[in-house]
Design an enzyme around this catalytic site. Structure first.
Site, PDB file in Angstrom:
ATOM      1  CE1 TYR A  97      -3.935   2.144   0.765  1.00  0.00           C
ATOM      2  CE2 TYR A  97      -2.664   3.001   2.606  1.00  0.00           C
ATOM      3  CZ  TYR A  97      -3.768   3.075   1.776  1.00  0.00           C
ATOM      4  OH  TYR A  97      -4.699   4.073   1.956  1.00  0.00           O
ATOM      5  CE  LYS A 129      -3.529   4.980  -1.188  1.00  0.00           C
ATOM      6  NZ  LYS A 129      -4.570   5.325  -2.182  1.00  0.00           N
ATOM      7  CB  THR A 171     -13.774   4.735   5.301  1.00  0.00           C
ATOM      8  OG1 THR A 171     -12.451   4.207   5.238  1.00  0.00           O
ATOM      9  CG2 THR A 171     -13.740   6.219   4.990  1.00  0.00           C
TER      10      THR A 171
END
Ligand SMILES: NC(=O)c1ccc[n+]([C@@H]2O[C@H](COP(=O)([O-])OP(=O)(O)OC[C@H]3O[C@@H](n4cnc5c(N)ncnc54)[C@H](O)[C@@H]3O)[C@@H](O)[C@H]2O)c1
Length: 309
Positions: A162, A166, A196
């Site tokens: 990740y 990113k 979220t």
């Protein structure tokens, strides 16, 4: 500020930050293509309907929107979604890349599939959508691209895939700004922090507890992560960057959360050593002397080896 007459495409807009962004853009007058195939949090499986639900919300509030269930990690599907925006609303003025998923593992447990899946959705997904959008925006001589990076781009434990994606998105954002700026197209990125399903669920909270207990994160970081406010706090800066007023903000990386918007420094070389005489080739001994003294003077290793008794 009005986005009246603008056509926007927001990926990952069925949930979380993408949904909040789609609602905000529509509230400010933009017509929105709501892209979301309803993927699971780890990118596995699909669930019907999140894009349609957001479209229904936008329409109920008097706005204009189209649902699209295509995945961003498919090159041809990305072309189709951009075409859908152009055919449906006449242009592609704003693209917001919010689609995302996570597969968290330490590097030694990170399978090839976990690596590929995260890079494919985040990094290649950004490329796919921005590549097809850029063709339209370059011809239009106008456009706004807003990418989604993460503060994890600076390096993050258990998220090598990740963080790497990113970081790639940061570099992509800066490159897009240089390539497309002269055509009136800006490109900026957001590193958000908002509650979220990606950031707050039982699995994440348990993982954070373990990191706190093992001293990998501070109590302050744990408290901030587990009491995060919602994604509606991210939408205003995205909406602003999508507007005509933001035409001269280009290639910058923002942090956004409730009550705080920050902008990252530009990366610069901060220290150098030189060898101009001879062939310019540093010897090992020269480096062993100059690196600790000059190049890395005052530097502290952020992750030193554990001391063994
Ligand atoms: N929430 C945070 O605090 C936070 C922090 C840092 C970065 N981000 C980034 O912000 C973006 C939005 O994250 P979120 O927190 O709203 O997550 P979320 O899980 O709530 O929403 C992501 C959405 O993307 C969709 N999606 C997944 N794979 C897709 C694909 N292949 N094609 C199209 N859509 C796809 C999912 O169906 C989902 O609805 C992501 O890029 C995420 O990495 C979020």
């Amino acid at each position: 500020m009005s986005l009246k007459g603008k056509a926007a495409l927001v990926t990952g807009a069925g949930r979380g930050i993408g949904r909040a962004v789609a609602l905000s853009l529509a509230e400010h007058g933009a017509s929105v293509v709501v892209v979301d195939p309803g993927m699971g949090r780890d990118g596995r499986g699909t669930e019907d309907g999140p894009a349609e639900e957001v479209v229904a919300e936008i329409r109920a509030a008097g706005g204009d929107a189209i649902a699209c269930a295509l995945p961003v990690d498919d090159y041809n599907a990305a072309a189709e979604m951009i075409q859908l925006c152009k055919d449906g609303f006449g242009s592609v003025d704003i693209v917001v890349n919010c689609a995302g998923m996570l597969r968290e593992r330490m590097i030694w447990n990170l399978s090839e599939d976990d690596w590929d899946a995260v890079i494919r959705v985040h990094l290649k997904g950004h490329y796919n959508v921005n590549h097809h959008a850029s063709k339209v925006m370059r011809e239009q001589k106008s456009g706004r691209i807003i990418n989604f990076s993460s503060d994890a781009w600076r390096g993050s434990v258990g998220q090598i895939n990740y963080a790497a994606a990113k970081g790639g998105i940061v570099s992509m954002t800066r490159g897009l700004a240089l390539e497309l700026g002269k055509y009136g197209v800006t490109s900026n990125a957001i590193c958000p922090m908002a509650a979220t399903r990606m950031t707050l669920n039982d699995g994440v909270i348990n993982g954070m507890k373990k990191r706190l207990e093992s001293g990998m994160i501070s109590q302050a970081r744990f408290d901030a992560m587990t009491n995060m406010p919602g994604p509606e706090y991210i939408a205003p800066i995205v909406t602003y960057l999508a507007s005509d007023q933001a035409q001269d903000i280009n290639g910058r990386i923002f942090h956004a959360e409730k009550g705080r918007i920050g902008v990252y420094s530009e990366p610069v070389e901060i220290q150098s050593i030189y060898k101009y005489e001879g062939d310019g080739l540093f010897s090992f001994d020269e480096l062993a002397d100059a690196v600790p003294k000059s190049l890395m003077g005052g530097y502290v290793n952020p992750s030193p080896a554990e001391k063994t008794e």
